[in-house]
Design a protein around this motif. Structure first.
Motif, short mmCIF file in Angstrom:
data_model
loop_
_atom_site.label_atom_id
_atom_site.label_comp_id
_atom_site.label_asym_id
_atom_site.label_seq_id
_atom_site.Cartn_x
_atom_site.Cartn_y
_atom_site.Cartn_z
N PHE A 74 -8.11 23.16 10.20
CA PHE A 74 -9.33 23.10 9.52
C PHE A 74 -10.45 22.52 10.39
O PHE A 74 -11.59 22.70 9.90
CB PHE A 74 -9.13 22.06 8.20
CG PHE A 74 -8.39 22.98 7.28
CD1 PHE A 74 -8.36 24.28 6.70
CD2 PHE A 74 -7.18 22.05 6.72
CE1 PHE A 74 -7.64 24.86 5.92
CE2 PHE A 74 -6.19 22.68 6.04
CZ PHE A 74 -6.28 23.94 5.48
N GLY A 75 -10.11 21.74 11.63
CA GLY A 75 -11.03 21.21 12.36
C GLY A 75 -11.54 20.12 11.49
O GLY A 75 -12.83 19.35 11.81
N THR A 76 -10.96 19.42 10.97
CA THR A 76 -11.52 18.08 9.92
C THR A 76 -10.34 17.11 10.16
O THR A 76 -9.10 17.33 9.92
CB THR A 76 -11.55 18.58 8.86
OG1 THR A 76 -12.41 19.61 8.61
CG2 THR A 76 -12.25 17.41 7.76
N GLY A 77 -10.79 15.83 10.08
CA GLY A 77 -10.20 14.60 9.89
C GLY A 77 -10.32 13.79 8.81
O GLY A 77 -11.57 13.21 8.92
N VAL A 78 -9.42 13.66 7.98
CA VAL A 78 -9.61 12.71 6.73
C VAL A 78 -9.05 11.34 6.77
O VAL A 78 -7.62 11.41 6.88
CB VAL A 78 -9.35 13.71 5.38
CG1 VAL A 78 -9.71 12.53 4.22
CG2 VAL A 78 -10.05 14.63 5.25
N THR A 79 -9.57 10.42 6.92
CA THR A 79 -8.91 9.03 7.10
C THR A 79 -9.18 8.43 5.64
O THR A 79 -10.21 8.35 5.00
CB THR A 79 -9.61 8.12 8.14
OG1 THR A 79 -9.81 8.84 9.41
CG2 THR A 79 -8.77 6.98 8.44
N LEU A 80 -7.91 8.13 4.96
CA LEU A 80 -8.00 7.52 3.61
C LEU A 80 -8.26 6.04 3.57
O LEU A 80 -7.44 5.47 4.27
CB LEU A 80 -6.72 7.93 2.85
CG LEU A 80 -6.43 9.19 2.71
CD1 LEU A 80 -5.04 9.59 2.23
CD2 LEU A 80 -7.72 10.19 2.12
N GLY A 81 -9.31 5.60 2.67
CA GLY A 81 -9.22 4.03 2.51
C GLY A 81 -8.89 3.82 1.21
O GLY A 81 -9.87 3.25 0.34
N ASN A 82 -7.59 4.31 0.71
CA ASN A 82 -7.40 3.93 -0.59
C ASN A 82 -6.44 2.83 -0.72
O ASN A 82 -5.99 2.27 0.22
CB ASN A 82 -6.77 5.32 -1.40
CG ASN A 82 -5.55 5.91 -0.83
OD1 ASN A 82 -4.76 4.90 -0.15
ND2 ASN A 82 -5.33 7.11 -0.47
N VAL A 83 -5.77 2.55 -2.04
CA VAL A 83 -4.99 1.44 -2.27
C VAL A 83 -3.75 1.60 -1.43
O VAL A 83 -3.21 0.43 -0.95
CB VAL A 83 -4.71 1.26 -3.86
CG1 VAL A 83 -3.67 2.41 -4.04
CG2 VAL A 83 -3.84 0.06 -4.06
N LEU A 84 -3.21 2.84 -0.93
CA LEU A 84 -1.95 2.74 -0.15
C LEU A 84 -2.43 2.17 1.26
O LEU A 84 -1.39 1.53 1.67
CB LEU A 84 -1.46 4.24 -0.13
CG LEU A 84 -1.17 4.71 -1.51
CD1 LEU A 84 -0.71 6.16 -1.10
CD2 LEU A 84 0.14 4.11 -2.17
N SER A 85 -3.38 2.47 1.81
CA SER A 85 -3.85 1.94 3.25
C SER A 85 -4.61 0.66 3.15
O SER A 85 -4.35 -0.26 3.98
CB SER A 85 -4.63 2.87 3.88
OG SER A 85 -5.92 3.42 2.96
N PHE A 86 -5.29 0.20 2.07
CA PHE A 86 -5.98 -0.90 1.69
C PHE A 86 -5.48 -1.61 0.52
O PHE A 86 -6.30 -1.36 -0.51
CB PHE A 86 -7.39 -0.48 1.75
CG PHE A 86 -8.19 -1.83 1.85
CD1 PHE A 86 -8.02 -3.00 1.73
CD2 PHE A 86 -9.93 -1.36 1.70
CE1 PHE A 86 -9.08 -4.03 1.82
CE2 PHE A 86 -10.76 -2.35 1.77
CZ PHE A 86 -10.25 -3.72 1.84
N PRO A 87 -4.39 -2.31 0.42
CA PRO A 87 -3.78 -2.65 -0.74
C PRO A 87 -4.62 -3.63 -1.56
O PRO A 87 -4.51 -4.06 -2.89
CB PRO A 87 -2.54 -3.43 -0.46
CG PRO A 87 -1.84 -2.78 0.70
CD PRO A 87 -3.46 -2.54 1.39
N GLY A 88 -5.49 -4.23 -1.14
CA GLY A 88 -6.66 -5.11 -1.77
C GLY A 88 -7.43 -4.42 -2.84
O GLY A 88 -8.15 -5.18 -3.58
N LEU A 89 -7.51 -3.14 -2.58
CA LEU A 89 -7.93 -2.30 -3.68
C LEU A 89 -7.57 -2.13 -4.88
O LEU A 89 -8.05 -1.90 -6.01
CB LEU A 89 -8.48 -0.81 -3.13
CG LEU A 89 -9.47 -0.89 -1.99
CD1 LEU A 89 -9.39 0.99 -1.61
CD2 LEU A 89 -10.81 -1.13 -2.21
N ASN A 90 -6.39 -2.66 -4.98
CA ASN A 90 -5.44 -2.57 -6.20
C ASN A 90 -5.96 -3.10 -7.35
O ASN A 90 -6.69 -4.34 -7.45
CB ASN A 90 -4.17 -3.28 -6.03
CG ASN A 90 -3.16 -2.86 -7.14
OD1 ASN A 90 -3.12 -1.59 -7.62
ND2 ASN A 90 -2.27 -3.87 -7.68
N THR A 91 -6.35 -2.45 -8.33
CA THR A 91 -7.03 -2.74 -9.95
C THR A 91 -8.45 -2.76 -9.86
O THR A 91 -8.97 -3.07 -10.72
CB THR A 91 -6.36 -3.94 -10.43
OG1 THR A 91 -7.11 -5.17 -9.78
CG2 THR A 91 -4.86 -4.05 -10.60
#
Ligand code: GLV
Ligand code: MN
Length: 218
Positions: A74-91
């Protein structure tokens, strides 16, 4: 004025069962709950790491500072900053992504079942669009500093239509928005969706389905 029993019943029901006020993740019950994403118990979200083990690093994340790899189909790189990579986001009900685009790169049509998305163009020129449940397609070409929004659950994409690279950051009202990528969901599921389902759904011959499965399969 006479008030009918039906009117009283309707008002009573509205007061007793108010419409849900949350359109995204549930609200938090404490300041924070740094997620223990490897916990052996499963709950809706993640259990909290003990407060005694929380460190400043739990609230900072540098994963979005690096350019994503765009060397793919696809020529695209999606980097995820969600709870799995950044657990401080939980809740906390929020998360962000970084999306890098090579020239011509496409973040392919997908939807987020748990979140509305907003985004900002940092670099480049992108065609950004989404389709409503009534099949109306809204799109616009955006450049640096301009924002977009995608209502919860709707299919959307971004395509780099500029000369060079492009970069956007996106934000979600969910700690884990989820992504249903249409091509990989339909043609790359495990186990595979039977060919007769897909030939009938798309009104094409089986060789077309096999070609799609070869492209998007696991
Ligand atoms: C863009 O659509 C993203 O999901 O980050
Ligand atoms: Mn998206």
């Amino acid at each position: 004025m006479e008030i009918s029993p039906f009117f009283c019943l309707t008002i009573g029901l509205v007061l007793v069962f108010p419409a849900p006020s949350s359109l995204a993740d549930p609200d938090l019950l404490q300041d924070f709950c740094v997620g223990d994403v490897n916990a052996s118990i499963t709950i809706n979200g993640f259990p909290c790491k003990p407060a005694s083990e929380v460190t400043p690093d739990d609230f900072f994340f540098d994963g979005l500072s690096r350019e994503g790899n765009t060397s793919n189909q696809f020529g695209t790189g999606v980097t995820l900053g969600n709870v799995l990579s950044f657990p401080g986001l939980n809740t906390l009900g929020i998360s962000m992504n970084r999306v890098d685009f090579a020239p011509g790169g496409l973040n392919p049509p997908h939807s987020h079942p748990r979140a509305t998305e907003s985004g900002i163009i940092i670099e480049g020129r992108l065609l950004v669009g989404f389709v409503t449940t009534g099949n109306v397609f809204y799109s616009k070409v955006l450049t640096a500093g301009q924002m977009f929004v995608v209502p919860k659950g709707l299919v959307h994409f971004q395509k780099n239509v500029g000369e060079g690279k492009a970069l956007i950051f996106t934000a979600f009202n969910s700690q884990l928005p989820g992504a249903v990528i249409l091509s990989t969901t339909l043609f790359g599921a495990t186990p595979a969706i039977p060919n007769d389902v897909l030939t009938k759904a798309f009104q094409v011959e089986e060789d077309v389905i096999n070609e799609m499965k070869a492209k998007f399969g696991p």
